[in-house]
Design a protein around this motif. Structure first.
Motif, PDB file in Angstrom:
ATOM      1  N   GLN B 323      71.496  71.574  23.957  1.00  0.00           N
ATOM      2  CA  GLN B 323      70.469  70.897  24.760  1.00  0.00           C
ATOM      3  C   GLN B 323      69.954  71.711  25.925  1.00  0.00           C
ATOM      4  O   GLN B 323      68.975  71.337  26.557  1.00  0.00           O
ATOM      5  N   GLY B 324      70.616  72.790  26.283  1.00  0.00           N
ATOM      6  CA  GLY B 324      70.170  73.537  27.451  1.00  0.00           C
ATOM      7  C   GLY B 324      71.282  73.740  28.451  1.00  0.00           C
ATOM      8  O   GLY B 324      72.344  74.233  28.103  1.00  0.00           O
ATOM      9  N   ASP B 325      71.049  73.268  29.686  1.00  0.00           N
ATOM     10  CA  ASP B 325      71.908  73.692  30.797  1.00  0.00           C
ATOM     11  C   ASP B 325      73.130  72.825  31.068  1.00  0.00           C
ATOM     12  O   ASP B 325      73.987  73.201  31.861  1.00  0.00           O
ATOM     13  N   MET B 326      73.228  71.651  30.467  1.00  0.00           N
ATOM     14  CA  MET B 326      74.367  70.791  30.822  1.00  0.00           C
ATOM     15  C   MET B 326      75.654  71.314  30.201  1.00  0.00           C
ATOM     16  O   MET B 326      75.657  71.791  29.070  1.00  0.00           O
ATOM     17  N   PRO B 327      76.769  71.215  30.940  1.00  0.00           N
ATOM     18  CA  PRO B 327      78.054  71.583  30.341  1.00  0.00           C
ATOM     19  C   PRO B 327      78.460  70.527  29.314  1.00  0.00           C
ATOM     20  O   PRO B 327      77.945  69.410  29.327  1.00  0.00           O
ATOM     21  N   LYS B 328      79.358  70.877  28.441  1.00  0.00           N
ATOM     22  CA  LYS B 328      79.876  69.919  27.476  1.00  0.00           C
ATOM     23  C   LYS B 328      80.967  69.111  28.166  1.00  0.00           C
ATOM     24  O   LYS B 328      82.108  69.567  28.264  1.00  0.00           O
ATOM     25  N   SER B 329      80.582  67.949  28.677  1.00  0.00           N
ATOM     26  CA  SER B 329      81.559  67.128  29.394  1.00  0.00           C
ATOM     27  C   SER B 329      81.376  65.671  29.011  1.00  0.00           C
ATOM     28  O   SER B 329      80.336  65.290  28.468  1.00  0.00           O
ATOM     29  N   PHE B 354      61.619  54.829  30.014  1.00  0.00           N
ATOM     30  CA  PHE B 354      61.566  55.489  31.319  1.00  0.00           C
ATOM     31  C   PHE B 354      61.863  56.975  31.149  1.00  0.00           C
ATOM     32  O   PHE B 354      62.510  57.379  30.179  1.00  0.00           O
ATOM     33  N   PRO B 355      61.410  57.779  32.103  1.00  0.00           N
ATOM     34  CA  PRO B 355      61.613  59.233  31.962  1.00  0.00           C
ATOM     35  C   PRO B 355      63.098  59.632  31.979  1.00  0.00           C
ATOM     36  O   PRO B 355      63.907  59.015  32.669  1.00  0.00           O
ATOM     37  N   ALA B 356      63.401  60.657  31.214  1.00  0.00           N
ATOM     38  CA  ALA B 356      64.782  61.126  31.100  1.00  0.00           C
ATOM     39  C   ALA B 356      65.250  61.761  32.398  1.00  0.00           C
ATOM     40  O   ALA B 356      64.485  62.433  33.088  1.00  0.00           O
ATOM     41  N   LYS B 357      66.529  61.558  32.688  1.00  0.00           N
ATOM     42  CA  LYS B 357      67.109  62.077  33.918  1.00  0.00           C
ATOM     43  C   LYS B 357      68.605  62.186  33.667  1.00  0.00           C
ATOM     44  O   LYS B 357      69.194  61.258  33.132  1.00  0.00           O
ATOM     45  N   PHE B 358      69.186  63.307  34.013  1.00  0.00           N
ATOM     46  CA  PHE B 358      70.598  63.501  33.678  1.00  0.00           C
ATOM     47  C   PHE B 358      71.368  63.983  34.905  1.00  0.00           C
ATOM     48  O   PHE B 358      70.807  64.630  35.778  1.00  0.00           O
ATOM     49  N   SER B 359      72.666  63.694  34.942  1.00  0.00           N
ATOM     50  CA  SER B 359      73.487  64.342  35.959  1.00  0.00           C
ATOM     51  C   SER B 359      74.910  64.500  35.459  1.00  0.00           C
ATOM     52  O   SER B 359      75.305  63.915  34.444  1.00  0.00           O
ATOM     53  N   ASN B 360      75.658  65.306  36.174  1.00  0.00           N
ATOM     54  CA  ASN B 360      77.035  65.595  35.782  1.00  0.00           C
ATOM     55  C   ASN B 360      77.853  65.934  37.023  1.00  0.00           C
ATOM     56  O   ASN B 360      77.374  66.614  37.917  1.00  0.00           O
ATOM     57  N   THR B 361      79.094  65.433  37.055  1.00  0.00           N
ATOM     58  CA  THR B 361      80.048  65.900  38.062  1.00  0.00           C
ATOM     59  C   THR B 361      81.388  66.057  37.361  1.00  0.00           C
ATOM     60  O   THR B 361      81.777  65.186  36.591  1.00  0.00           O
ATOM     61  N   CYS B 362      82.058  67.163  37.575  1.00  0.00           N
ATOM     62  CA  CYS B 362      83.400  67.349  37.011  1.00  0.00           C
ATOM     63  C   CYS B 362      84.383  67.648  38.131  1.00  0.00           C
ATOM     64  O   CYS B 362      84.200  68.598  38.887  1.00  0.00           O
ATOM     65  N   TRP B 363      85.430  66.841  38.199  1.00  0.00           N
ATOM     66  CA  TRP B 363      86.510  67.084  39.146  1.00  0.00           C
ATOM     67  C   TRP B 363      87.631  67.827  38.431  1.00  0.00           C
ATOM     68  O   TRP B 363      87.844  67.624  37.226  1.00  0.00           O
ATOM     69  N   SER B 364      88.379  68.635  39.156  1.00  0.00           N
ATOM     70  CA  SER B 364      89.598  69.219  38.594  1.00  0.00           C
ATOM     71  C   SER B 364      90.690  69.109  39.635  1.00  0.00           C
ATOM     72  O   SER B 364      90.446  69.302  40.829  1.00  0.00           O
ATOM     73  N   LEU B 365      91.896  68.838  39.150  1.00  0.00           N
ATOM     74  CA  LEU B 365      93.039  68.760  40.052  1.00  0.00           C
ATOM     75  C   LEU B 365      93.814  70.073  39.950  1.00  0.00           C
ATOM     76  O   LEU B 365      94.174  70.508  38.859  1.00  0.00           O
ATOM     77  N   SER B 377      72.327  68.106  38.850  1.00  0.00           N
ATOM     78  CA  SER B 377      71.412  67.151  38.238  1.00  0.00           C
ATOM     79  C   SER B 377      70.400  67.927  37.408  1.00  0.00           C
ATOM     80  O   SER B 377      70.159  69.116  37.646  1.00  0.00           O
ATOM     81  N   TYR B 378      69.827  67.248  36.436  1.00  0.00           N
ATOM     82  CA  TYR B 378      69.021  67.913  35.410  1.00  0.00           C
ATOM     83  C   TYR B 378      67.797  67.089  35.079  1.00  0.00           C
ATOM     84  O   TYR B 378      67.788  65.871  35.234  1.00  0.00           O
ATOM     85  N   LYS B 379      66.788  67.765  34.548  1.00  0.00           N
ATOM     86  CA  LYS B 379      65.617  67.049  34.046  1.00  0.00           C
ATOM     87  C   LYS B 379      65.286  67.552  32.641  1.00  0.00           C
ATOM     88  O   LYS B 379      65.769  68.612  32.219  1.00  0.00           O
ATOM     89  N   ALA B 380      64.453  66.782  31.960  1.00  0.00           N
ATOM     90  CA  ALA B 380      64.032  67.177  30.620  1.00  0.00           C
ATOM     91  C   ALA B 380      62.764  68.004  30.718  1.00  0.00           C
ATOM     92  O   ALA B 380      61.789  67.564  31.318  1.00  0.00           O
ATOM     93  N   THR B 381      62.770  69.202  30.151  1.00  0.00           N
ATOM     94  CA  THR B 381      61.524  69.959  30.004  1.00  0.00           C
ATOM     95  C   THR B 381      61.217  70.014  28.508  1.00  0.00           C
ATOM     96  O   THR B 381      62.034  69.576  27.690  1.00  0.00           O
ATOM     97  N   ASP B 382      60.075  70.562  28.137  1.00  0.00           N
ATOM     98  CA  ASP B 382      59.740  70.655  26.711  1.00  0.00           C
ATOM     99  C   ASP B 382      60.755  71.497  25.973  1.00  0.00           C
ATOM    100  O   ASP B 382      61.033  71.284  24.794  1.00  0.00           O
ATOM    101  N   GLU B 383      61.333  72.433  26.696  1.00  0.00           N
ATOM    102  CA  GLU B 383      62.179  73.416  26.067  1.00  0.00           C
ATOM    103  C   GLU B 383      63.641  72.979  26.020  1.00  0.00           C
ATOM    104  O   GLU B 383      64.327  73.175  25.029  1.00  0.00           O
ATOM    105  N   LYS B 384      64.116  72.367  27.114  1.00  0.00           N
ATOM    106  CA  LYS B 384      65.560  72.097  27.206  1.00  0.00           C
ATOM    107  C   LYS B 384      65.873  71.129  28.330  1.00  0.00           C
ATOM    108  O   LYS B 384      64.994  70.730  29.092  1.00  0.00           O
TER     109      LYS B 384
END
Ligand SMILES: Cc1cc2nc3c(=O)[nH]c(=O)nc-3n(C[C@H](O)[C@H](O)[C@H](O)COP(=O)(O)OP(=O)(O)OC[C@H]3O[C@@H](n4cnc5c(N)ncnc54)[C@H](O)[C@@H]3O)c2cc1C
Lengths: 241, 422
Positions: B323-329, B354-365, B377-384
Motif C-alpha cells: 500500500q505504500g508507506d504504512m508499516p505492517k502493524s 468519506f475521504p480516506a485517512k490513516f494513522s499508526n502508533t507502535c509502542w515497544s517495551l 499519520s497518512y493520506k491516500a494519494t493516487d499512487e499510494k
C-alpha cells in the motif's frame, strides 16, 4: 517543551518576550507589567502562596515555577489529570501558563484547580511577569529559562460556536477508537465520551496548537479541521458513558 | 486460478461511479454480501464496522479457522512475563452475537473471481459481492538456509502468535545457565518493524532475572532497524554486555541454521545455541496468491479504499497489502479496515463515502516501565498511502515519560482489541 521555533528578544526596559513561530505566523508580545500582576495575584492568593517561605495550601506553592515540570512539588497531592499531563511533557513556561490560566481545562482536563479562568490576555501577561519574579535570576533572562509569549491559543468564539455533524464525527471517530474506548473505560488512555462539547473542542485545539504536549494527540489533532473537531465533539458528547 | 482472471488489471477508478447506485447483486437475493477472509487485526475490524454501520443492510460473513485469535501485538510482553497468554486471546462471540456477523470457522482455499464465490476447505461455496482479504503473512520458503516450516518446533518463529509463542517462552525458560539465545532477524519488509527488537528486549528482561549469565545473539540482514537508537540505548542501560547484534557488515546476512544440531552459522562461523528464534522473510498470506491478487509477494492496492489493483471487487488489508508507506502493524490493519469498510458500505448501500485517512502508533517495551513509541499519520494519494507527519520517542527521556508510554500502550491494547472484536 513547546515545539515550534523559539527566538528570544529582550529590551532594556524589562521583560520583552518572544518571537514565537507557529506555522507561518510570528508573534511578539510584551510579557506584561509585574506591578499590575502583583495586584492580580490576589485572585490566586487563597489557594497559592509565593515568595519567601511559601508553603503548599489548597494549591502548590508557586516559587521557581518557570521551566519546572508540572505537578513536581513533593508532598503536594496533585490530580490524576495534571500528573498525566506532566508525564506527557507539560512544563511551565509563559505560553503554557497563559493557556492554563486562561482556562485550566485548556491544558489539563480533570485538574483540581478550580479557577474560572482569566480571559484577558494582557492581564495574563501581567500576572505571568509577576510570577516570573520568583523564578531563578529573574533579571538575568538570557541565562534563565527561555520563556515565550502567548501565541494566540485564545480560541476564537466562532470556533466554539461551530455546529458539528455527528455523522461525520461518527466516521472520524474510527481513528480515535483505536485507543479511546467508546464505553468510556480508561485502561491507560483517558475517556473522551460524554464531555461538554466546549471542553472537548478546547482540548483538541490545545493539542493542535501544541500547547498541550502529547505527541500522538498533537499529530492527530494537527490534521483535523475546525469543522472536524466540532463534528467529533458532537459525536462523542452524545455517547452515553 | 489462472492468469486469465487478471481482467481488471490496471485498476480504473471505479469507487466514485458506484456512489450513487448500488450494484446489481450477484446472487439475486436482496441483501448485498461481503465476505471477509481472515479474522485478525484487519479482518475482524472490517467485519465489525461493516456490520455495525450498515445496521442489517449488508450480509457479512467472516471466514477464520481459529476459534481464538491470539494477538501478535503484546505477545512479546508475554515472553517478558508482563502478560499471560490468556490476555492475548480473543474470541469471535461478540462479533456473531452482538453485531450479527456470520462467523465461519474454516479455511478459505479458493476464490472464483468470475463467479464471485469463495471455496472453503470443508467444501462449501460462499458467494460475495465484495471480498476482503486480510490473511496476514506467510513465510518465504528457503529464505533462511537450513530452515523450513517443519523445523518450527525446534527453531520457532513465534511470528504468528499462540502455540509458537508459548513454545518459544518454554525454550527460553529451559535454557541452561549461561546458555545462548539466538535470533535470525528478517529482511524488509516484514510484519511489525520493531517486533524482533522488542522481543530481544523482553527475552533479555526474562534472562536478567532467571539466567543472568546467558547471552543473546542476533543475526540481522539489515544495517538499520526501527527505533534502533532507542533500543540500543536501552540495551546498553538495562542489559549491558548481554546482547550481541550482528548486522550485515559482520555477516548477519549470511546465515545457515541446523535445527538438528542446534547450530547457527554466521559468515561460516558456527555457534552452538540453546534457543534459535528464526524469523524468515515474509509474504502475503497464501490465499492472496490463490486469488491471484498478489505480485508474487504482496497484494498491490489502491490507497483510497484498499481495493486490489487486480480486481475492483476484492480489497486487501493489513500485512498482505502493498500500500505504500504504512508499516505492517495491527494498528495499521485496523486503520485500513475502517477506510475500506466505509468505501464498501458506500458502494453497496449508497451511504456516504468519506475521504480516506490513516494513522499508526507502535509502542515497544524495552524494560520494566521503559516504553517507547513511534507514530505517523497518512493520506491516500493516487499512487499510494503516503506519510504526512510523524513522531518518535527521544533517547535520554525521563523515567516518568517512559512509564507513561507503557501505561498508554496498555490503554491502547484494551481499546483496539475492543475496536476489533467488540
Ligand atoms: C511479535 C510481534 C509483535 C507485534 N507487535 C505489534 C504492536 O505492538 N502493535 C501493532 O500494531 N502491531 C504489532 N504486530 C503486528 C500485527 O500483529 C500484525 O501487523 C497484524 O496482526 C496484521 O493484521 P492482519 O489482519 O493483516 O493479519 P493477522 O492479524 O495475522 O490475521 C490474519 C488472519 O487470517 C487468518 N487466515 C489466513 N489465511 C486464511 C485462509 N486461507 N482462510 C481463512 N483465514 C485465514 C489467520 O488465521 C489469521 O487469524 C506485532 C507482530 C508480531 C509478530
Amino acid at each position: 517543551m513547546v515545539s515550534g521555533l523559539r527566538l528570544f528578544l529582550m529590551t532594556a526596559t524589562g521583560i520583552w518576550f518572544g518571537l514565537f513561530l507557529l506555522g507561518q505566523a510570528a508573534f511578539a508580545v510584551d510579557l506584561g507589567d509585574k506591578e499590575k500582576g502583583r495586584k492580580l495575584f490576589k485572585l490566586c492568593k487563597h489557594c497559592h502562596q509565593i515568595g519567601q517561605g511559601a508553603k503548599n495550601r489548597i494549591g502548590p506553592h508557586l516559587n521557581l515555577l518557570f521551566g519546572r515540570k508540572a505537578a513536581s512539588i513533593d508532598g503536594f497531592r496533585y490530580s490524576k489529570g495534571i500528573k498525566r499531563a506532566a508525564a506527557g511533557g507539560l512544563e511551565w513556561h509563559a505560553d503554557t501558563l497563559s493557556a492554563y490560566l486562561e482556562n485550566p481545562k485548556n491544558l489539563v482536563s480533570g485538574t483540581r484547580m478550580n479557577f474560572v479562568g482569566m480571559k484577558d490576555l494582557d492581564q495574563r501577561m501581567d500576572l505571568i511577569a509577576y510570577l516570573r519574579l520568583f523564578s531563578d535570576n529573574p533579571a538575568d533572562i538570557p541565562e534563565a529559562d527561555p520563556t515565550v509569549s502567548d501565541a494566540g491559543h485564545d480560541l476564537d468564539p466562532a470556533i466554539l460556536a461551530l455546529k458539528g455533524d455527528p455523522d461525520y464525527g461518527d466516521y472520524l471517530s474510527g481513528e480515535c477508537t483505536a485507543c479511546h474506548q467508546t464505553s468510556g473505560q480508561d485502561d491507560g488512555v483517558p475517556s473522551i465520551v460524554a464531555w461538554p462539547e466546549d471542553d472537548f473542542v478546547r482540548a483538541m485545539h490545545a493539542y493542535k496548537k501544541q500547547v498541550r504536549q502529547h505527541p500522538v494527540m498533537q499529530m492527530i489533532a494537527g490534521r483535523l479541521s475546525d469543522d472536524e473537531i466540532a463534528s467529533l465533539a458532537a459525536f462523542f458528547a452524545n455517547i452515553k458513558e | 486460478m489462472g492468469l486469465d482472471r487478471r481482467v481488471f488489471m490496471g485498476g480504473a477508478a471505479v469507487a466514485a461511479s458506484s456512489l450513487a447506485m448500488p450494484y446489481g447483486f450477484a446472487k439475486g437475493n436482496g441483501t448485498p454480501k461481503v465476505v471477509v477472509i481472515g479474522g485478525g487485526a484487519g479482518g475482524a475490524t472490517a467485519a465489525r464496522y461493516l456490520a455495525k454501520d450498515s445496521k442489517g443492510a449488508l450480509d457479512v460473513t467472516l471466514i477464520e479457522p481459529s476459534r481464538s485469535y491470539y494477538t501478535c501485538f503484546f505477545s512479546n510482553l508475554y515472553l517478558g512475563g508482563f502478560k499471560n497468554l490468556d490476555d492475548l486471546a480473543h474470541s469471535y462471540g461478540t462479533l456473531a452475537s452482538g453485531y450479527g456477523v456470520n462467523v465461519v470457522h474454516d479455511w478459505a482455499v479458493g476464490v472464483d473471481r468470475d463467479k464471485k464465490y469463495v471455496r472453503l476447505a470443508g467444501g462449501a461455496r460462499v458467494p460475495y459481492d465484495k471480498l476482503i482479504l486480510s490473511p496476514g503473512i506467510d513465510f518465504v520458503e528457503g529464505s533462511v538456509a537450513g530452515w523450513d516450516i517443519l523445523a518450527q518446533n525446534k527453531m520457532p518463529h513465534a511470528y504468528k502468535a499462540g502455540s509458537q509463542t508459548e513454545l518459544l517462552k518454554a525454550q527460553v525458560m529451559a535454557m541452561p545457565a549461561g546458555g545462548v539465545f539466538a535470533m535470525v532477524a528478517p529482511p524488509n519488509p516484514f510484519r511489525c518493524p520493531p517486533g524482533p527488537y522488542e522481543r530481544i528486549s523482553m527475552v533479555a528482561y526474562l534472562l536478567k532475572t532467571h539466567n543472568p549469565t546467558a547471552k543473546i545473539l542476533v543475526a540481522d540482514p539489515k544495517p538499520k532497524f526501527s527505533k534502533m537508537a532507542l533500543f540500543q540505548e536501552g540495551w546498553g542501560t538495562h542489559y549491558d554486555g548481554m546482547i550481541d547484534w550482528i548486522g550485515p557488515d559482520f555477516g548477519g546476512d549470511n546465515v545457515v541454521v541446523n535445527p538438528d544440531e542446534m547450530t547457527l552459522s554466521i559468515d561460516g562461523e558456527v555457534t552452538k545455541v540453546d534457543v534459535c528464534n528464526v524469523i524468515p522473510a515474509m509474504k502475503a498470506g497464501r490465499i492472496a496468491e490463490v486469488a491471484d491478487v498478489s505480485d508474487g509477494r504482496w497484494a498491490p492496492v489502491h490507497a483510497r479504499d484498499m481495493s486490489s489493483k487486480a480486481d475492483k471487487d476484492i480489497h486487501v488489508l493489513g500485512d498482505a497489502a502493498l500500500q505504500g508507506d504504512m508499516p505492517k502493524s495491527g494498528f495499521a490493519a485496523n486503520s485500513q479496515a475502517k477506510v475500506c469498510a466505509n468505501a464498501i458500505r458506500g458502494a453497496l448501500t449508497g451511504s456516504k463515502i468519506f475521504p480516506a485517512k490513516f494513522s499508526n502508533t507502535c509502542w515497544s517495551l524495552i524494560d520494566d516501565d521503559d516504553g517507547v513509541k513511534v507514530g505517523a499519520s497518512y493520506k491516500a494519494t493516487d499512487e499510494k498511502i503516503a506519510k504526512v507527519s510523524g513522531f518518535i520517542s527521544k533517547t535520554g527521556e525521563d523515567a516518568a515519560t517512559r512509564a507513561n508510554n507503557y501505561k498508554e500502550s496498555e490503554g491502547w491494547y484494551a481499546g483496539i482489541t475492543k475496536d476489533m472484536f467488540g
